[in-house]
Scaffold this motif. Structure first.
Motif, PDB file in Angstrom:
ATOM      1  N   VAL A  78      28.252  -1.300  19.375  1.00 20.10           N
ATOM      2  CA  VAL A  78      28.831  -2.567  19.807  1.00 20.10           C
ATOM      3  C   VAL A  78      28.668  -2.682  21.314  1.00 20.10           C
ATOM      4  CG1 VAL A  78      30.826  -4.083  19.665  1.00 20.10           C
ATOM      5  CG2 VAL A  78      30.549  -2.242  17.997  1.00 20.10           C
ATOM      6  N   LEU A  79      27.949  -3.716  21.747  1.00 19.40           N
ATOM      7  CA  LEU A  79      27.644  -3.905  23.167  1.00 19.40           C
ATOM      8  C   LEU A  79      28.460  -5.078  23.705  1.00 19.40           C
ATOM      9  CD1 LEU A  79      25.175  -2.367  21.942  1.00 19.40           C
ATOM     10  CD2 LEU A  79      23.758  -3.493  23.627  1.00 19.40           C
ATOM     11  N   TRP A  80      29.028  -4.880  24.891  1.00 18.73           N
ATOM     12  CA  TRP A  80      29.817  -5.937  25.546  1.00 18.73           C
ATOM     13  C   TRP A  80      28.870  -6.971  26.138  1.00 18.73           C
ATOM     14  CZ3 TRP A  80      30.437  -8.298  30.280  1.00 18.73           C
ATOM     15  CH2 TRP A  80      31.685  -8.886  30.564  1.00 18.73           C
ATOM     16  N   LEU A  81      29.075  -8.250  25.785  1.00 17.85           N
ATOM     17  CA  LEU A  81      28.267  -9.313  26.393  1.00 17.85           C
ATOM     18  C   LEU A  81      29.103 -10.201  27.298  1.00 17.85           C
ATOM     19  CD1 LEU A  81      25.949 -10.680  23.545  1.00 17.85           C
ATOM     20  CD2 LEU A  81      25.535  -8.816  25.125  1.00 17.85           C
ATOM     21  N   MET A 153      23.947  -7.150  30.630  1.00 19.93           N
ATOM     22  CA  MET A 153      23.067  -8.315  30.631  1.00 19.93           C
ATOM     23  C   MET A 153      22.589  -8.493  32.061  1.00 19.93           C
ATOM     24  SD  MET A 153      22.959 -10.158  27.717  1.00 19.93           S
ATOM     25  CE  MET A 153      23.077 -11.902  28.032  1.00 19.93           C
ATOM     26  N   THR A 154      21.304  -8.564  32.257  1.00 21.16           N
ATOM     27  CA  THR A 154      20.787  -8.747  33.604  1.00 21.16           C
ATOM     28  C   THR A 154      19.418  -9.412  33.492  1.00 21.16           C
ATOM     29  OG1 THR A 154      20.224  -7.607  35.660  1.00 21.16           O
ATOM     30  CG2 THR A 154      19.864  -6.389  33.631  1.00 21.16           C
ATOM     31  N   THR A 155      18.603  -9.277  34.514  1.00 24.47           N
ATOM     32  CA  THR A 155      17.249  -9.816  34.440  1.00 24.47           C
ATOM     33  C   THR A 155      16.254  -8.697  34.720  1.00 24.47           C
ATOM     34  OG1 THR A 155      17.246 -10.452  36.768  1.00 24.47           O
ATOM     35  CG2 THR A 155      17.932 -12.126  35.209  1.00 24.47           C
TER      36      THR A 155
ATOM     37  N   THR B  15      20.448 -14.092  42.154  1.00 23.84           N
ATOM     38  CA  THR B  15      19.469 -14.573  41.173  1.00 23.84           C
ATOM     39  C   THR B  15      20.013 -14.583  39.745  1.00 23.84           C
ATOM     40  OG1 THR B  15      18.584 -12.334  41.124  1.00 23.84           O
ATOM     41  CG2 THR B  15      17.397 -13.930  42.460  1.00 23.84           C
ATOM     42  N   GLU B  16      21.113 -13.847  39.497  1.00 26.03           N
ATOM     43  CA  GLU B  16      21.694 -13.840  38.153  1.00 26.03           C
ATOM     44  C   GLU B  16      22.642 -15.023  37.946  1.00 26.03           C
ATOM     45  OE1 GLU B  16      23.452 -10.272  36.718  1.00 26.03           O
ATOM     46  OE2 GLU B  16      21.765  -9.030  37.280  1.00 26.03           O
ATOM     47  N   TYR B  17      22.926 -15.754  39.038  1.00 25.81           N
ATOM     48  CA  TYR B  17      23.947 -16.798  38.956  1.00 25.81           C
ATOM     49  C   TYR B  17      23.336 -18.186  39.012  1.00 25.81           C
ATOM     50  CZ  TYR B  17      27.252 -13.060  40.058  1.00 25.81           C
ATOM     51  OH  TYR B  17      27.991 -11.911  40.045  1.00 25.81           O
ATOM     52  N   HIS B  18      24.155 -19.152  38.592  1.00 24.75           N
ATOM     53  CA  HIS B  18      23.776 -20.554  38.684  1.00 24.75           C
ATOM     54  C   HIS B  18      24.875 -21.262  39.480  1.00 24.75           C
ATOM     55  CE1 HIS B  18      21.877 -24.249  37.350  1.00 24.75           C
ATOM     56  NE2 HIS B  18      23.080 -24.738  37.171  1.00 24.75           N
ATOM     57  N   ALA B  61      22.912 -15.212  33.850  1.00 25.89           N
ATOM     58  CA  ALA B  61      22.090 -14.138  33.278  1.00 25.89           C
ATOM     59  C   ALA B  61      22.955 -12.944  32.860  1.00 25.89           C
ATOM     60  CB  ALA B  61      21.034 -13.684  34.270  1.00 25.89           C
ATOM     61  N   GLY B  62      24.281 -13.077  32.984  1.00 22.40           N
ATOM     62  CA  GLY B  62      25.165 -11.958  32.634  1.00 22.40           C
ATOM     63  C   GLY B  62      26.124 -12.370  31.530  1.00 22.40           C
ATOM     64  N   CYS B  63      27.409 -12.481  31.880  1.00 19.22           N
ATOM     65  CA  CYS B  63      28.419 -12.775  30.858  1.00 19.22           C
ATOM     66  C   CYS B  63      28.523 -14.261  30.551  1.00 19.22           C
ATOM     67  CB  CYS B  63      29.767 -12.214  31.290  1.00 19.22           C
ATOM     68  SG  CYS B  63      30.370 -12.923  32.830  1.00 19.22           S
TER      69      CYS B  63
END
Lengths: 204, 101
Positions: A78-81, A153-155, B15-18, B61-63
């Motif tokens: 289970v991964l936290w998003l 979560m990242t890029t 860059t991860e934000y808007h 790009a994150g939560c």
């Protein structure tokens, strides 16, 4: 009914040969593999609600409560998003797991969706894996800041994906299927320099 | 580049934000009662503060959550980060500090 799983193709099936050939051996080893067709279920539920407890009961694992945490039980991870959003990555059949979780939440205000086809899973492993990722990932992957068993979560190379470290030198990358070929090609290119003996040659 | 600290994910690169523009712009109670001028004011007019400015950001790009940041527009220094349910923190805002609106 025919078994449709026999006809399915992974998002990276066209690149399978290039991915195999792109493996780097030697001291600065790094290897890319695709682990396709894993079951992924998106769960959205208020973490304090009885429905969340029911989901935890059905999974046998807690829903992690903070960014980066991953919990596991048997075939499920289970991964936290987000604060009310999780991704269950599992090796069980999607219909079984989806059914079990849907039954668990019942009529509660929650969402359980089979998103297995949304992403594919790439595994990058080897002593140079972190160096490869650091070329295009804004998250600090140094062991002082990131470690085995964390997922964020990242890029990577400007596209959003889920980055999950599963060993000291092993990272799992979960991009959207439509980005998978781009990510794989970017990684193969980024890996290439570690197979080169140019630096050794220049030094001698 | 800015580094913002998401209330849920911690420090991440810009860059991860808007960016979501000025924070605390309430939706009108009764939009149909507004004149065209008032409606245009609500839709298009925003402060152009020199100094601390409350603005909305999404960690896209994150939560994927929205939150608020108070940023000094002169220095880009981030003065506060707070969620939508937190009260507005007590930092001096541009208008109150006598900056141009």
């Amino acid at each position: 009914m025919d078994d449709l799983t026999l006809q399915r193709r992974s998002p990276l099936s066209d690149l399978a040969e290039r991915i195999r050939a792109g493996a780097v051996t030697g001291d600065r080893q790094v290897r890319l593999t695709e682990l396709p067709f894993l079951t992924m279920i998106s769960v959205r539920v208020d973490p304090g609600s009885p429905a969340a407890a029911a989901v935890e009961g059905a999974l046998g694992a807690h829903l992690p409560r903070s960014c980066g945490q991953v919990t596991a039980d048997g075939p499920h991870h289970v991964l936290w998003l987000g604060p009310d959003e999780w991704l269950v990555v599992s090796e069980t059949a999607p219909s079984d797991l989806h059914g079990a979780l849907t039954d668990a939440v019942g009529d509660a205000h929650a969402a359980v969706v089979d998103v297995s086809a949304n992403r594919t899973l790439l595994e990058l492993s080897g002593p140079s894996a972190r160096c490869v990722l650091e070329k295009g990932c804004p998250v600090d992957l140094h062991p002082r800041a990131f470690e085995d068993g964390r997922a964020v979560m990242t890029t990577l190379a400007r596209i959003p994906l889920l980055l999950w470290q599963t060993g000291p030198d092993t990272y799992r990358l979960l991009p959207r299927s439509s980005f998978a070929q781009y990510v794989a090609c970017w990684l193969l290119d980024a890996m290439q320099e570690f197979g080169s003996d140019f630096l050794d040659g220049a030094a001698s | 580049m800015l580094q913002l600290s998401c209330p849920w994910c911690g420090p991440r690169d810009e860059t991860e934000y808007h960016y979501g523009g000025q924070a605390h712009v309430p939706y009108p109670e009764d939009p149909s009662a507004l004149t065209d001028e008032e409606w245009a004011e609500y839709l298009f007019f925003r402060d152009n503060t020199k100094g601390p400015f409350a603005e909305r950001w999404a960690h896209s790009a994150g939560c994927r959550r929205w939150f608020n940041v108070v940023r000094d527009t002169r220095t880009y220094q981030v003065l506060a980060v707070y969620t939508n349910s937190d009260p507005r923190p007590a930092v001096r805002f541009g208008a109150e500090a006598g900056g141009p609106r």
